[in-house]
Design an enzyme around this catalytic site. Structure first.
Site: not given
Length: 276
Positions: A210, A215
């Site tokens: 990625r 998060d």
């Protein structure tokens, strides 16, 4: 925490769904309970060291008069956020807007909406393993820090780590940063996804490569679980690449589910991995 009460502030304004409400206008009554720290002002006796509630009342009146909004829900939510943005001394508040002349064809006392809004502490884990990893991370943090609803408090160093889960990929850069935010958990998640999209993040392989991964690992002492969001992050305590940067910036922050601080969790994790 100390409080300032503003009760029954009356304003004439033009909010409502119906045309006659917008044209003729009506009375609105505002009640606010404002939480802040008044210790310094109590010592100095100086207005500059506290919240000028006269200015707060003037601000609410001007907002109510200048804007024209359909729903009481929208009006209350938006005004509460505007107060937090424009008066940094306010930690959190309870705001009620009453509509005593609401268009209800029967006898009633009052209709009102009350909300509670404030500043929240969140910890965000960040990672990248494609392209200019550091640039992706730096751009995302800078963009978030420039958001009016987010204040960047502290950043960890970035560390290079081996892939987790799916191992056939490049090494990662990982870190953690701490923010104060006016966003709810769901709003914050959406804001983080915007930054991932800006970095052309693709979700093809679970735990796969990625450009940018953001998060929410902690949000105040909240414990929640929905289809889209789990807080605290369910896998944070298994990841040294999360716990080590977290310990660097706040070793004594407590995991609300386990009752252990970050330093204790990292120690147990390393013991389980035979790293100490």
């Amino acid at each position: 925490m100390d409080r300032i009460y503003i009760k029954e502030l009356e304003v004439f304004a033009h909010h409502g769904v119906y045309d006659n409400e917008k044209e003729k206008g009506q009375r609105f009554i505002i009640n606010a309970k404002i939480y802040l720290n008044t210790i310094k002002a109590g010592i100095t006796d100086n207005l500059d060291d506290t919240l000028d509630y006269g200015r707060v009342c003037e601000f609410m009146k001007n907002y109510m008069v200048v804007n024209q909004i359909n729903l009481l829900e929208t009006l209350t939510n938006d005004l509460s956020r505007k107060l937090l943005l424009n008066f940094p001394m306010i930690d959190h508040l309870s705001l009620e807007i009453c509509k005593p002349e609401a268009p209800i064809p029967m006898k009633f006392d009052i209709v009102s909406i009350k909300v509670q809004r404030g500043r929240h502490t969140a910890y965000i884990a960040v990672g990248s393993n494609i392209g200019d990893k550091e640039a992706y991370i730096r751009d995302a943090i800078d963009n978030l820090a420039s958001d009016d609803c987010i204040t960047l408090i502290k950043e960890s160093d970035l560390i290079e780590t081996k892939p987790y889960g799916y191992e056939e990929q490049d090494d990662f850069l990982n870190g953690v940063f701490k923010i104060k935010t006016l966003y709810s958990p769901e709003e914050l998640l959406e804001r983080l996804h915007e930054e991932e999209d800006n970095a052309s993040r693709e979700r093809i392989i679970h735990w796969g490569p990625r450009t940018l991964d953001l998060d929410i690992i902690l949000y105040d002492d909240l414990v929640m679980s929905t289809d889209n969001l789990v807080i605290p992050h369910p896998d944070m305590t298994n990841r040294t690449f999360v716990m080590e940067p977290l310990c660097q910036i706040d070793p004594y922050v407590v995991h609300p589910r386990y009752g252990l601080n970050a330093k204790e969790i990292l120690c147990k994790l390393k013991q389980s991995m035979n790293l100490i």
